[in-house]
Design an enzyme around this catalytic site. Structure first.
Site, PDB file in Angstrom:
ATOM      1  N   HIS A 150       0.731  -1.298   0.140  1.00 11.56           N
ATOM      2  CA  HIS A 150      -0.070   0.015   0.036  1.00 11.56           C
ATOM      3  C   HIS A 150       0.898   1.291   0.020  1.00 11.56           C
ATOM      4  O   HIS A 150       1.553   1.518   0.928  1.00 11.56           O
ATOM      5  CB  HIS A 150      -0.910   0.119   1.266  1.00 11.56           C
ATOM      6  CG  HIS A 150      -2.183  -0.920   1.215  1.00 11.56           C
ATOM      7  ND1 HIS A 150      -3.554  -0.646   1.321  1.00 11.56           N
ATOM      8  CD2 HIS A 150      -2.458  -2.046   0.813  1.00 11.56           C
ATOM      9  CE1 HIS A 150      -4.084  -1.372   1.279  1.00 11.56           C
ATOM     10  NE2 HIS A 150      -3.535  -2.342   0.486  1.00 11.56           N
ATOM     11  N   TYR A 203      -9.379   5.566   7.172  1.00  8.72           N
ATOM     12  CA  TYR A 203      -9.392   5.912   8.505  1.00  8.72           C
ATOM     13  C   TYR A 203     -10.604   7.216   8.624  1.00  8.72           C
ATOM     14  O   TYR A 203     -10.343   8.112   7.896  1.00  8.72           O
ATOM     15  CB  TYR A 203      -8.283   6.388   9.294  1.00  8.72           C
ATOM     16  CG  TYR A 203      -7.105   5.295   9.256  1.00  8.72           C
ATOM     17  CD1 TYR A 203      -6.363   5.202   8.440  1.00  8.72           C
ATOM     18  CD2 TYR A 203      -6.882   4.862  10.674  1.00  8.72           C
ATOM     19  CE1 TYR A 203      -5.443   4.178   8.508  1.00  8.72           C
ATOM     20  CE2 TYR A 203      -5.966   3.913  10.675  1.00  8.72           C
ATOM     21  CZ  TYR A 203      -5.069   3.638   9.460  1.00  8.72           C
ATOM     22  OH  TYR A 203      -4.177   2.692   9.847  1.00  8.72           O
ATOM     23  N   PRO A 205      -4.533   0.422  18.535  1.00 11.07           N
ATOM     24  CA  PRO A 205      -4.064   0.406  17.137  1.00 11.07           C
ATOM     25  C   PRO A 205      -4.350   1.280  15.941  1.00 11.07           C
ATOM     26  O   PRO A 205      -4.075   1.038  15.045  1.00 11.07           O
ATOM     27  CB  PRO A 205      -5.059  -0.767  16.897  1.00 11.07           C
ATOM     28  CG  PRO A 205      -6.101  -0.989  17.936  1.00 11.07           C
ATOM     29  CD  PRO A 205      -5.632   0.033  18.989  1.00 11.07           C
ATOM     30  N   LYS A 213       0.674   0.343  15.121  1.00 11.20           N
ATOM     31  CA  LYS A 213       2.256  -0.009  15.541  1.00 11.20           C
ATOM     32  C   LYS A 213       2.539  -1.089  16.351  1.00 11.20           C
ATOM     33  O   LYS A 213       3.629  -1.292  16.680  1.00 11.20           O
ATOM     34  CB  LYS A 213       2.492   1.460  16.221  1.00 11.20           C
ATOM     35  CG  LYS A 213       2.592   2.617  15.443  1.00 11.20           C
ATOM     36  CD  LYS A 213       3.680   2.590  14.434  1.00 11.20           C
ATOM     37  CE  LYS A 213       3.567   3.557  13.322  1.00 11.20           C
ATOM     38  NZ  LYS A 213       4.249   3.049  12.003  1.00 11.20           N
ATOM     39  N   TYR A 266       3.654   6.697   9.814  1.00 12.82           N
ATOM     40  CA  TYR A 266       2.844   5.621   9.442  1.00 12.82           C
ATOM     41  C   TYR A 266       3.714   4.519   8.700  1.00 12.82           C
ATOM     42  O   TYR A 266       3.568   3.339   9.076  1.00 12.82           O
ATOM     43  CB  TYR A 266       1.569   6.037   8.542  1.00 12.82           C
ATOM     44  CG  TYR A 266       0.635   5.054   8.345  1.00 12.82           C
ATOM     45  CD1 TYR A 266       0.635   4.200   7.312  1.00 12.82           C
ATOM     46  CD2 TYR A 266      -0.302   4.923   9.209  1.00 12.82           C
ATOM     47  CE1 TYR A 266      -0.565   3.179   7.247  1.00 12.82           C
ATOM     48  CE2 TYR A 266      -1.434   3.987   9.380  1.00 12.82           C
ATOM     49  CZ  TYR A 266      -1.392   3.094   7.989  1.00 12.82           C
ATOM     50  OH  TYR A 266      -2.233   2.111   7.976  1.00 12.82           O
TER      51      TYR A 266
END
Ligand code: FAS
Ligand code: PHB
Length: 392
Positions: A76, A205, A295, A299, A387
């Site tokens: 991704h 998200y 979460p 991580k 990220y």
């Protein structure tokens, strides 16, 4: 009956941390024993994390357990954030000079690492009970446990506490030697795993007035969805269709989610937790045994990988050169990266969740923070470089 044996490093826990540490050390000729409380089937069926940083991917490749990941994993290069239905793509690859993440389930990682260890002729002692840690403040530590009805004691040079948040190792450290930092969030995640194709390529998200929603996946035919819920949420009040409907609303109501058979549904509580230091004498803590992150930042698993990277380096230096410098530096090195991931996970969680009526000002500020991030390239760059994973 009581049997005695010896090894260099006794690893407690066959989750990602323990298995990856065992693979790294065995590859470097360092003898290990891995003991695990659950059955192999239980360990290999656990549903957990889904997003791998580059560093985690590279460690799995380094130990030779990445063949299926490189075949089935989904690279991704971007991720989407949505504010009240307005979706913005974060170009991870463009903002980080080419880095990306991989979507590949922790379930599969554990299966791959178990298979790798057993294929190399090394064992994993599953279904142990009554694990006790002794001698960690001296020069002759040992782990004892019951396995197959027999009490066994393994003497060793070092013990790696990779036994997760509810394990035995952290408790073996005198309480006065530990400092614990903890934040409990006033919400949880209701997650489903469903046999259905994702309608979009990126993870999404979403912050919405109805609460947080996360659209994720495990494969082109396996979706992984989450919605913010109460910590005491009653799953009986959430039939499958209601979960899909609610996530559609939180994504903005313009994305129709394919529906499929839901094969897992669960509630995951949210906490930030850190134990300092991550070492006491001959005992080292790694992974969830030492820290927990919400979460939202993806991580947890990746921090476990970072910890065992540092620990395997320190142990390798010791056995090859006698130097204890890497072991002495382990806790500080690991904690420096843990706290950066704690900050990022807290930041993502705060921006994306509704903290309820008790924090009206905070909700406005966090919403404004997300609104700013989605309109600022420097702010998106900050999000992207955390990220994809900070360097070890
Ligand atoms: P683990 O907890 O995975 O493994 C510890 C092992 O030690 C277990 O197998 C346990 O059975 C064993 N053990 C415990 N006590 C023992 C004893 N006394 N003797 C022997 N063995 C013992 N992270 C993300 O990044 N994204 C997510 O979406 C996400 N979702 C999660 C959902 C849930 C419900 C949970 C609990 C965690 C989630 N996490 C997520 C975090 C998770 O992925 C952890 O970070 C990861 O499992 C850490 O790996 P370990 O440190 O190996 O701990
Ligand atoms: C998942 O797919 O399980 C997942 C993805 C991203 C997260 C958390 C969980 O931040």
């Amino acid at each position: 009956m009581h049997t005695q044996s010896a090894t260099k490093v006794a690893i407690v826990g066959a989750g990602p941390a323990g298995l990856l540490l065992g693979a790294l050390l065995e590859q470097r000729g360092i003898d290990t024993v891995i003991i695990e409380r659950q059955t192999r089937a239980h360990v290999e069926a656990r549903l957990r994390a889904g997003v791998l940083e580059q560093g985690t991917q590279n460690l799995l490749r380094e130990v030779g357990a990445a063949e299926r990941m490189d075949r089935d994993g989904l690279v991704h290069t971007s991720v989407e954030l949505a504010l009240d239905g307005e979706r913005v793509k974060i170009d991870l690859q463009g903002l980080t000079g080419g880095k990306a993440v991989m979507v590949y389930g922790q379930t599969q990682i554990v299966q791959d690492l178990v298979a790798h260890r057993l294929a190399s002729g090394r064992d994993i002692l599953f279904e142990v009970s009554d694990t006790t840690i002794d001698g960690i403040s001296g020069a002759s530590p040992s782990v004892s446990f019951v396995h197959g009805g027999v009490r066994k004691t393994v003497s060793c040079d070092y013990i790696a506490g990779c036994d997760g948040f509810h394990g035995a190792c952290r408790g073996a450290i005198p309480a006065e030697k530990l400092t614990v930092f903890e934040k409990i969030y006033p919400f949880a995640w209701l997650g489903i795993l469903a046999h259905c194709a994702p309608p979009a390529e990126d993870l999404i998200y979403a912050r919405h007035e109805r609460g947080f929603g996360l659209y994720s996946m495990r494969s082109p035919v396996l979706a992984r969805h989450y919605i913010q819920c109460r910590p005491d949420e009653n799953l009986a009040e959430w039939p499958d269709e209601k979960v899909f409907d609610e996530l559609e609303l939180r994504l903005g109501g313009r994305t129709t989610l394919p529906r499929g058979e839901v094969i897992d549904k669960s509630v995951t509580p949210m906490r930030s937790f850190v134990t300092e230091p991550m070492r006491y004498g001959r005992l080292f803590l790694a992974g969830d045994a030492a820290h927990i992150v919400p979460p939202t930042g993806a991580k947890g698993l990746n921090l476990a990988a970072g910890d065992v990277h540092y620990l395997s380096e320190g142990l390798t230096d010791f056995y090859r050169t006698g130097s204890e410098a890497g072991l002495d530096a382990y806790s500080d090195r690991a904690l420096a990266r843990v706290w950066k991931a704690q900050r990022f996970s807290w930041w993502m969680t705060s921006m994306l969740h509704d903290f309820g009526p008790g924090d009206a000002f905070g909700n406005r500020v966090y919403r404004a923070e997300l609104d700013y991030v989605l309109s600022s390239q420097p702010a998106m760059t900050t999000l992207a470089e955390n990220y994809v994973g900070l360097p070890y």
